[in-house]
Design a protein around this motif. Sequence first.
Motif, PDB file in Angstrom:
ATOM      1  N   TYR A 206      68.609-150.392 -40.985  1.00  0.00           N
ATOM      2  CA  TYR A 206      68.403-149.728 -42.313  1.00  0.00           C
ATOM      3  C   TYR A 206      69.294-150.544 -43.388  1.00  0.00           C
ATOM      4  N   ALA A 207      70.200-150.882 -43.043  1.00  0.00           N
ATOM      5  CA  ALA A 207      71.158-151.728 -44.014  1.00  0.00           C
ATOM      6  C   ALA A 207      70.593-152.962 -44.678  1.00  0.00           C
ATOM      7  N   TRP A 208      70.144-153.861 -43.578  1.00  0.00           N
ATOM      8  CA  TRP A 208      69.255-154.874 -43.891  1.00  0.00           C
ATOM      9  C   TRP A 208      67.933-154.642 -44.825  1.00  0.00           C
ATOM     10  N   GLY A 209      67.308-153.549 -44.483  1.00  0.00           N
ATOM     11  CA  GLY A 209      66.126-153.292 -45.225  1.00  0.00           C
ATOM     12  C   GLY A 209      66.608-152.615 -46.719  1.00  0.00           C
ATOM     13  N   ILE A 210      67.713-151.945 -46.875  1.00  0.00           N
ATOM     14  CA  ILE A 210      68.101-151.467 -47.863  1.00  0.00           C
ATOM     15  C   ILE A 210      68.392-152.585 -48.993  1.00  0.00           C
ATOM     16  N   ALA A 211      69.452-153.422 -48.304  1.00  0.00           N
ATOM     17  CA  ALA A 211      70.054-154.488 -49.069  1.00  0.00           C
ATOM     18  C   ALA A 211      68.711-155.380 -49.709  1.00  0.00           C
ATOM     19  N   THR A 212      67.663-155.696 -48.682  1.00  0.00           N
ATOM     20  CA  THR A 212      66.705-156.916 -49.117  1.00  0.00           C
ATOM     21  C   THR A 212      65.754-156.237 -50.185  1.00  0.00           C
ATOM     22  N   ALA A 213      65.396-154.758 -49.967  1.00  0.00           N
ATOM     23  CA  ALA A 213      64.277-154.227 -50.742  1.00  0.00           C
ATOM     24  C   ALA A 213      64.783-154.033 -52.068  1.00  0.00           C
ATOM     25  N   GLU A 214      66.146-153.529 -52.195  1.00  0.00           N
ATOM     26  CA  GLU A 214      66.721-153.424 -53.500  1.00  0.00           C
ATOM     27  C   GLU A 214      67.001-154.611 -54.308  1.00  0.00           C
ATOM     28  N   PHE A 215      67.323-155.832 -53.632  1.00  0.00           N
ATOM     29  CA  PHE A 215      67.353-156.971 -54.428  1.00  0.00           C
ATOM     30  C   PHE A 215      65.793-157.386 -55.148  1.00  0.00           C
ATOM     31  N   LEU A 216      64.840-157.274 -53.980  1.00  0.00           N
ATOM     32  CA  LEU A 216      63.488-157.527 -54.529  1.00  0.00           C
ATOM     33  C   LEU A 216      63.223-156.471 -55.960  1.00  0.00           C
ATOM     34  N   VAL A 217      63.300-155.371 -55.617  1.00  0.00           N
ATOM     35  CA  VAL A 217      63.089-154.420 -56.743  1.00  0.00           C
ATOM     36  C   VAL A 217      63.865-154.738 -57.962  1.00  0.00           C
ATOM     37  N   ASP A 218      65.052-155.172 -57.878  1.00  0.00           N
ATOM     38  CA  ASP A 218      66.033-155.354 -59.098  1.00  0.00           C
ATOM     39  C   ASP A 218      65.515-156.701 -59.881  1.00  0.00           C
ATOM     40  N   ASN A 219      64.492-157.385 -58.973  1.00  0.00           N
ATOM     41  CA  ASN A 219      64.095-158.661 -59.685  1.00  0.00           C
ATOM     42  C   ASN A 219      62.779-158.828 -60.022  1.00  0.00           C
TER      43      ASN A 219
END
Length: 406
Positions: A206-219
Motif C-alpha cells: 500500500y505504501a508503494w502504491g500511495i507514494a507512486t500514485a500521489e506523485f503521478l496525481v501531483d504532476n
Amino acid sequence: MRRTHVKSVLAGAAVLAVLTACSTDDSGGGSDTAGNDTAEQETEGSSDEWFVQADYDEQMEQMSATFSGPEDQPWLQYIEGPTTDTSQWATQESQKVCFANASISNPWRQTGWITMNQQLEVLQESKVISEMETRDAGDDDNQQIADIDYFISEGNCDVFIISPNSTAALTPAVERACETGKPVIVFDRGVETDCAATFIHPIGGYAWGIATAEFLVDNLEEGDKVVALRILPGVDVLETRWAAAEKIFEENGIEAVDYFTEANPETIKSIITDEITKGDVAGVWMDAGDGAVAAIEAFEDQGVDYPVMTGEDEMSFLRKWEETGLNGLAPVYSNFQWRTPLLAVEMIAKGEPVPTEWVLPQVPITEEERAAFLEANDGMPDGHYAKFGGEDLPGYPEVWQERQIP
C-alpha cells in the motif's frame, strides 16, 4: 473506469517462476502482446478483493512514522511496537541457520542474496553463526514446503529463516517449523500465522502504491491517462500496490488502464505503443521496475514526449531517468532487508527482544536524490538495486559489481 489486462499465457509453475516481492527476471518471455486481441480481457473491480481499508490506513500512517534504531543503518531500524522475548533461546554457542528461500530468480532477489551472504561472513567470523544451510525453492510452493519439512526432519537447525514463496500455501509449513521450539524468522513476504519470533519487511505494498500514485496525481491533470504496467496477478504485495494506486487515481479523476506484462520488454513496448496510438499517454505507473527502460524506449520510438513515470531503484531505471530528464520517482521495496534476518539471529542468540513485526523504512528516491545514488552505485550492473545497504560489508563493491552469487 475501464481497465484492460493482458492475460498471461503462462500457467502453474511458470507463473510462480516470476512471483516476486519487487521485480522479475527480464528473461522470462512467452507473453502475448497487447496488440493481440485474444490476449486482452476487460475486467471491473478486480482489485477489490485485495483492498483492505485498515491496512491501507495503517501503511499510510507508517510512511510518516518515526523509526527507531541507528540512523545510518536502516536495516536495523524499526517502528516501535510489540516485541518478542527471546531469552529462552539465549546461547553462547554458534548457531546453525537453516534458510528456506523462495528463489533468487530475479535481480532484486539476487542483489539481496549477495548482501545476505556478505553479512553472513561477518557473523561467521564473530562466531555468532557456524553455518547457513540454504535450500532454494525455485519459486515453487511445493518445493519450499518440502525444503522446510526436510530441515525439520533433519533436526539440525538452531534457527529457521523463511522467505515464503506465497502466503497461504506456506503457512502450515511455517507453523510446523515453529512447533520445533526453535526460533523462526520470516522475511519479505508474510504468512497467515504469528508464530514466528519476528516478521521482517518494509512498510508494504500500500505504501508503494500511495507514494507512486500521489506523485503521478501531483504532476498530472484530471482526465490524463496513465498506463499501469503490472507483472502478474495474485501476488499480495503487488496486488496491494495496484489497489492503493487505483484508489488514488479514481479519486483524482485520472484515467488508468492496467496491463499484466510478466516484465517482458517486448510486451511492455507493444502495450505502450498501442496506447500511444489511441491518444496521449501522460503517465506510466509500474508495480516493479523491471521493464522500465523498455517503456521509456517505446515513447522514444514513437517520437512523443516522455511521460511522468514511476519505476524502481534498479540501476537501469535510475540511469535512463537521468539520461532522459523525464519527471520520475523511484519507489523502493527496501532491498537492504536481506541483512536484517541474520542480524536478528544475533539478537536472538543474545536473548535480546526483537520486534514481533519488524517494519523497516521504505523511502522512494526522488529526482533531488538520484545523482547521489547514481554516484554511490557507480560501476554496479543494471540489475543492481541502489538501496541494497551493503556498503560497509566485506567484498564491497566488487562482489556486487561482479554479481558473485553463491
